[in-house]
Design an enzyme around this catalytic site. Structure first.
Site, PDB file in Angstrom:
ATOM      1  N   ILE A  96       0.886  -1.166   0.000  1.00  0.00           N
ATOM      2  CA  ILE A  96       0.000   0.000   0.000  1.00  0.00           C
ATOM      3  C   ILE A  96       0.927   1.220   0.000  1.00  0.00           C
ATOM      4  O   ILE A  96       1.594   1.498   0.983  1.00  0.00           O
ATOM      5  CB  ILE A  96      -1.000  -0.020   1.180  1.00  0.00           C
ATOM      6  N   TYR A  97       1.006   1.865  -1.145  1.00  0.00           N
ATOM      7  CA  TYR A  97       1.953   2.958  -1.335  1.00  0.00           C
ATOM      8  C   TYR A  97       1.288   4.142  -2.008  1.00  0.00           C
ATOM      9  O   TYR A  97       0.497   3.974  -2.941  1.00  0.00           O
ATOM     10  CB  TYR A  97       3.139   2.515  -2.216  1.00  0.00           C
ATOM     11  N   GLY A 106      -5.331  11.821   2.270  1.00  0.00           N
ATOM     12  CA  GLY A 106      -6.284  10.802   2.703  1.00  0.00           C
ATOM     13  C   GLY A 106      -6.371   9.613   1.763  1.00  0.00           C
ATOM     14  O   GLY A 106      -7.288   8.803   1.880  1.00  0.00           O
ATOM     15  N   GLY A 108      -4.392   6.991   1.493  1.00  0.00           N
ATOM     16  CA  GLY A 108      -4.157   5.729   2.194  1.00  0.00           C
ATOM     17  C   GLY A 108      -5.438   5.188   2.801  1.00  0.00           C
ATOM     18  O   GLY A 108      -5.679   3.977   2.802  1.00  0.00           O
ATOM     19  N   ASN A 135       9.444   2.100   9.964  1.00  0.00           N
ATOM     20  CA  ASN A 135       8.524   2.955   9.207  1.00  0.00           C
ATOM     21  C   ASN A 135       7.463   3.489  10.176  1.00  0.00           C
ATOM     22  O   ASN A 135       6.321   3.030  10.212  1.00  0.00           O
ATOM     23  CB  ASN A 135       7.896   2.179   8.042  1.00  0.00           C
ATOM     24  N   ASN A 137       5.705   6.257  10.414  1.00  0.00           N
ATOM     25  CA  ASN A 137       4.461   6.832   9.878  1.00  0.00           C
ATOM     26  C   ASN A 137       3.458   5.744   9.527  1.00  0.00           C
ATOM     27  O   ASN A 137       2.272   5.857   9.833  1.00  0.00           O
ATOM     28  CB  ASN A 137       4.734   7.709   8.658  1.00  0.00           C
ATOM     29  N   TYR A 142      -1.446   2.412  10.599  1.00  0.00           N
ATOM     30  CA  TYR A 142      -2.100   1.118  10.798  1.00  0.00           C
ATOM     31  C   TYR A 142      -2.664   0.996  12.211  1.00  0.00           C
ATOM     32  O   TYR A 142      -3.751   0.446  12.409  1.00  0.00           O
ATOM     33  CB  TYR A 142      -1.140  -0.031  10.493  1.00  0.00           C
ATOM     34  N   LYS A 144      -3.868   3.411  14.019  1.00  0.00           N
ATOM     35  CA  LYS A 144      -5.122   4.181  14.040  1.00  0.00           C
ATOM     36  C   LYS A 144      -6.258   3.429  13.361  1.00  0.00           C
ATOM     37  O   LYS A 144      -7.429   3.663  13.684  1.00  0.00           O
ATOM     38  CB  LYS A 144      -4.931   5.524  13.335  1.00  0.00           C
TER      39      LYS A 144
END
Length: 184
Positions: A96-97, A106, A108, A135, A137, A142, A144
């Site tokens: 997921i990039y 938003g 992501g 990583n 960030n 994830y 959250k």
């Protein structure tokens, strides 16, 4: 700003290769040697490898498109396409990039929602992913979204062994419920 999600097919393999190399490089080049980066890119993002992954019925790719530009992508796996054996009731978010140019919009959240919808469509009970232990960030994002660390596995950047955290989110309700919670 117009945001759309589009399933990636074999006909779009070159676009997939371009966004894969771009986003992977943007994400990891500062923390890894050029040699290790190139070794991984050559192995993971060559056209025959991506065609093989696109042809696998247990994998799905989706582009996130902003104003007709590919801004990022998502790859999810089930069954034997998963990079770890997490069972038939699991869906893996392998990639997921989002390109740096499109960060903080938003996107992501849109891709994660699509992953949750795929899990719901396939009747999966959990969704999981591996994220590099450095990583911060991504780990915060994830967390959250309700993912919790359950283990670790090795990831090789060339011949450099790195540690990915395995993070899992148990799914008890439908994808719409998780989308609603993620909007809070």
């Amino acid at each position: 700003m117009n945001i759309a999600l589009e399933k990636c097919t074999l006909e779009k393999v070159q676009e997939l290769q371009q966004i894969s190399i771009l986003t992977f490089t943007e994400t990891f080049e500062e923390q890894n040697s050029p040699e290790h980066m190139q070794a991984y890119i050559d192995k993971a993002f060559n056209i025959p490898q991506l065609e093989k992954e696109l042809a696998n019925p247990s994998s799905r790719f989706f582009f996130v498109i902003v104003d007709r530009q590919i801004a990022g992508y998502l790859k999810v796996n089930t069954e034997d396409a998963q990079t770890e054996d997490m069972g038939a009731e699991a869906l893996e978010v392998e990639r997921i990039y989002i390109s740096n140019k499109f960060q903080k919009l938003g996107l992501g959240r849109h891709l994660m929602q699509r992953a949750l919808e795929a899990a719901d469509e396939l009747g999966k009970k959990k969704i999981w992913l591996g994220v590099w232990e450095h990583n911060d960030n991504a780990i915060a994002f994830y967390g959250k979204k309700g993912f919790v660390k359950t283990g670790e596995h090795s990831f090789f950047m060339g011949d450099d062994e790195q540690i990915d955290w395995i993070m899992v989110k148990e799914l008890e309700y439908g994808a719409f419920f998780y989308f609603f919670l993620s909007m809070r």
